[in-house]
Design a protein around this motif. Sequence first.
Motif, PDB file in Angstrom:
ATOM      1  N   PHE A   1       0.817  -1.222   0.000  1.00  0.00           N
ATOM      2  CA  PHE A   1       0.000   0.000   0.000  1.00  0.00           C
ATOM      3  C   PHE A   1       0.850   1.271   0.000  1.00  0.00           C
ATOM      4  O   PHE A   1       0.333   2.367  -0.124  1.00  0.00           O
ATOM      5  CB  PHE A   1      -0.939   0.026   1.214  1.00  0.00           C
ATOM      6  CG  PHE A   1      -0.226  -0.059   2.548  1.00  0.00           C
ATOM      7  CD1 PHE A   1      -0.086  -1.271   3.196  1.00  0.00           C
ATOM      8  CD2 PHE A   1       0.301   1.077   3.146  1.00  0.00           C
ATOM      9  CE1 PHE A   1       0.572  -1.354   4.425  1.00  0.00           C
ATOM     10  CE2 PHE A   1       0.954   1.013   4.373  1.00  0.00           C
ATOM     11  CZ  PHE A   1       1.090  -0.217   5.011  1.00  0.00           C
ATOM     12  N   GLN A   2       2.179   1.122   0.146  1.00  0.00           N
ATOM     13  CA  GLN A   2       3.017   2.314   0.308  1.00  0.00           C
ATOM     14  C   GLN A   2       4.425   2.017  -0.176  1.00  0.00           C
ATOM     15  O   GLN A   2       4.923   0.900  -0.011  1.00  0.00           O
ATOM     16  CB  GLN A   2       3.073   2.676   1.803  1.00  0.00           C
ATOM     17  CG  GLN A   2       3.945   3.870   2.124  1.00  0.00           C
ATOM     18  CD  GLN A   2       3.967   4.194   3.613  1.00  0.00           C
ATOM     19  OE1 GLN A   2       3.573   3.363   4.433  1.00  0.00           O
ATOM     20  NE2 GLN A   2       4.426   5.381   3.960  1.00  0.00           N
TER      21      GLN A   2
ATOM     22  N   GLU B   1       7.417   9.451  -2.814  1.00  0.00           N
ATOM     23  CA  GLU B   1       6.667   8.516  -1.970  1.00  0.00           C
ATOM     24  C   GLU B   1       5.262   8.301  -2.511  1.00  0.00           C
ATOM     25  O   GLU B   1       4.744   9.110  -3.294  1.00  0.00           O
ATOM     26  CB  GLU B   1       6.593   9.022  -0.520  1.00  0.00           C
ATOM     27  CG  GLU B   1       5.863  10.342  -0.370  1.00  0.00           C
ATOM     28  CD  GLU B   1       6.045  10.964   1.014  1.00  0.00           C
ATOM     29  OE1 GLU B   1       6.663  10.336   1.892  1.00  0.00           O
ATOM     30  OE2 GLU B   1       5.558  12.090   1.203  1.00  0.00           O
ATOM     31  N   PHE B   2       4.684   7.201  -2.080  1.00  0.00           N
ATOM     32  CA  PHE B   2       3.296   6.894  -2.428  1.00  0.00           C
ATOM     33  C   PHE B   2       2.650   6.235  -1.214  1.00  0.00           C
ATOM     34  O   PHE B   2       3.243   5.350  -0.590  1.00  0.00           O
ATOM     35  CB  PHE B   2       3.236   5.926  -3.619  1.00  0.00           C
ATOM     36  CG  PHE B   2       1.874   5.315  -3.810  1.00  0.00           C
ATOM     37  CD1 PHE B   2       0.884   5.983  -4.510  1.00  0.00           C
ATOM     38  CD2 PHE B   2       1.570   4.065  -3.250  1.00  0.00           C
ATOM     39  CE1 PHE B   2      -0.388   5.424  -4.665  1.00  0.00           C
ATOM     40  CE2 PHE B   2       0.303   3.500  -3.402  1.00  0.00           C
ATOM     41  CZ  PHE B   2      -0.675   4.186  -4.112  1.00  0.00           C
TER      42      PHE B   2
ATOM     43  N   PRO C   1      -5.135  -1.264  -3.041  1.00  0.00           N
ATOM     44  CA  PRO C   1      -4.150  -0.214  -3.366  1.00  0.00           C
ATOM     45  C   PRO C   1      -3.121  -0.617  -4.417  1.00  0.00           C
ATOM     46  O   PRO C   1      -2.322   0.208  -4.863  1.00  0.00           O
ATOM     47  CB  PRO C   1      -3.445   0.001  -2.019  1.00  0.00           C
ATOM     48  CG  PRO C   1      -3.560  -1.308  -1.311  1.00  0.00           C
ATOM     49  CD  PRO C   1      -4.841  -1.944  -1.774  1.00  0.00           C
ATOM     50  N   ARG C   2      -3.114  -1.870  -4.846  1.00  0.00           N
ATOM     51  CA  ARG C   2      -1.951  -2.374  -5.573  1.00  0.00           C
ATOM     52  C   ARG C   2      -1.774  -1.778  -6.966  1.00  0.00           C
ATOM     53  O   ARG C   2      -0.652  -1.515  -7.395  1.00  0.00           O
ATOM     54  CB  ARG C   2      -2.004  -3.904  -5.632  1.00  0.00           C
ATOM     55  CG  ARG C   2      -1.822  -4.533  -4.258  1.00  0.00           C
ATOM     56  CD  ARG C   2      -1.986  -6.024  -4.295  1.00  0.00           C
ATOM     57  NE  ARG C   2      -3.324  -6.391  -4.740  1.00  0.00           N
ATOM     58  CZ  ARG C   2      -3.688  -7.610  -5.065  1.00  0.00           C
ATOM     59  NH1 ARG C   2      -2.817  -8.583  -5.011  1.00  0.00           N
ATOM     60  NH2 ARG C   2      -4.922  -7.867  -5.446  1.00  0.00           N
TER      61      ARG C   2
ATOM     62  N   SER D   1       2.230   4.277  -9.841  1.00  0.00           N
ATOM     63  CA  SER D   1       3.059   5.368  -9.303  1.00  0.00           C
ATOM     64  C   SER D   1       4.527   4.954  -9.272  1.00  0.00           C
ATOM     65  O   SER D   1       5.415   5.762  -9.541  1.00  0.00           O
ATOM     66  CB  SER D   1       2.577   5.754  -7.901  1.00  0.00           C
ATOM     67  OG  SER D   1       2.665   4.640  -7.039  1.00  0.00           O
ATOM     68  N   LEU D   2       4.775   3.691  -8.994  1.00  0.00           N
ATOM     69  CA  LEU D   2       6.166   3.212  -8.920  1.00  0.00           C
ATOM     70  C   LEU D   2       6.817   3.242 -10.308  1.00  0.00           C
ATOM     71  O   LEU D   2       7.940   3.738 -10.473  1.00  0.00           O
ATOM     72  CB  LEU D   2       6.183   1.784  -8.347  1.00  0.00           C
ATOM     73  CG  LEU D   2       7.550   1.159  -8.154  1.00  0.00           C
ATOM     74  CD1 LEU D   2       8.360   1.914  -7.099  1.00  0.00           C
ATOM     75  CD2 LEU D   2       7.421  -0.315  -7.738  1.00  0.00           C
ATOM     76  N   ILE D   3       6.096   2.737 -11.293  1.00  0.00           N
ATOM     77  CA  ILE D   3       6.646   2.690 -12.658  1.00  0.00           C
ATOM     78  C   ILE D   3       6.947   4.110 -13.145  1.00  0.00           C
ATOM     79  O   ILE D   3       7.990   4.377 -13.742  1.00  0.00           O
ATOM     80  CB  ILE D   3       5.654   1.981 -13.615  1.00  0.00           C
ATOM     81  CG1 ILE D   3       5.563   0.498 -13.253  1.00  0.00           C
ATOM     82  CG2 ILE D   3       6.073   2.151 -15.069  1.00  0.00           C
ATOM     83  CD1 ILE D   3       4.463  -0.256 -13.970  1.00  0.00           C
TER      84      ILE D   3
END
Length: 487
Positions: free
Chosen positions: A318-319, A335-336, A344-345, A351-353
């Motif tokens: 989730f984060q 951050e996310f 949340p996945r 956001s990560l990519i």
Amino acid sequence: MVHLIKSLFLVGLECPLRMWFQIKRPDLIPETTSDERHRMEEGIEIGKLACGLYPGGQRIETENVSFDEAIAQTADLMEDESIPAIFEASFQFDNVRIRVDILVRAENNQWDIVEVKSSTGVKEEYYYDVGFQYMVLKSLGIKLGKAGLMHLNREYKYDSQNYKLDELFSLEDLTSEVLEREAVLAQNVRLFIEVIAAEQPPEPNISTHCRACIFFEHCPYHHAEYPTLLLPRIGKDKYESLRQMGIEDIRDIPGDFKLSDKQKMVKDCVTGESEYIAPELREELSKLEYPLYFLDFESFSTALPHFPGTRPYDQIVFQWSCHKQHQDGALEHFEFLNNDDNDPREAFIKSLIEMIGDKGTIIHYAPFEKTRLGELADFFPQYRDPLSQIIERLWDLLQFLYRNYYHYKMKGSYSIKKVLPILVPELSYDDLKIQEGGMAALGYIHLLNPETEPEMKADIRESLLKYCERDTLAMVEIFRVIREKTA
Ligand code: SF4
């Protein structure tokens, strides 16, 4: 009067002295953590859910009811043939008390025992857990059928409707395993009843399990400042050999005693109160590609799945927090933290990519991030390619330290919480409300709870963000100190 109950019995099987401590020195028992409390509550919820598989069953109340009353109620329900099952059925034989999760009326006046666990399989200790109950009922002259263990089915997929109980749970028949252990069970019950009554402590069972014992620091059988138990990957046999030689402290191990290279290195560090830096350290570091991304994930996992398509104990990320370090040393933070109560996945992945670009080494600590990325790629195949590219860029700082570094104060642990105060004493988690991953997971579970007050939610979010950021900053600083050692 202290009665022998199942939890004490199981502790006693591991070490009678530990059981004795538990009874005589409750002041030494560490406070239950919020994470442990959550797991206990979850276990109770699962136990109640499993009862749904036995419609018409009746529950013996455990709160505000004396044990004697519970025994009497159990006896009444057993007499009533219209009752197919009894939940929390209560019994006493001699000084031994048990509550059976589910006692099922079987054919030919027999009763089946069902122990409910929130695990996803059978463990060796469960044979004794169920066997203890089986033995008490048998001693009371109750005719027994099967001894069963009901656990969660790891393959069950939640479809967002009600849980399908017959798919969520698996029932295993442990009767033969229990019967094989009858003699050992009976012998230990007799022994532990004596231990409970005795003022003097019993003989201990000293072994590698002592490392995890909550009474380790108070145990009269462990005095060493650097116990041999802290040697990396010390097996039972090696530990026993040292003990038989009367050696408790790493520093007292004779030079001709066979140790692995890693164990020998640890011994040398402890003896010389020094650190070890592998010659390969500099070369390994030179292979890293800038910018460096220091990445950390937080996740939660619950016994009962929350989101459609997920299974018991699936890890739900989730984060994330990421410190990006450029070649000139400049540092940026990204951050996310998911902001709604949906799964949340996917937002996490996107956001990560978007943040992580397509070049630069991604530094993480322990295999956790790599495992989660692999799971995400399996669950969301539409993101498999970019996630696989991220996985290819990963570099595990913990594994790197394990291969190349040791400090005698690490006492056998490479956990970031242990390494940080040694290498970067000026940075800690002490000022944070959330200080470890279990608390973070629990914090997020509170965020998902619609009953949590908005102010509380805001506070939790802020604490989560600070905690995850501290994790990646800790990695940046540990990395800096290690790199300086090669300069
Ligand atoms: S440290 Fe070992 S010997 Fe001592 S009480 Fe715990 S399990 Fe028993």
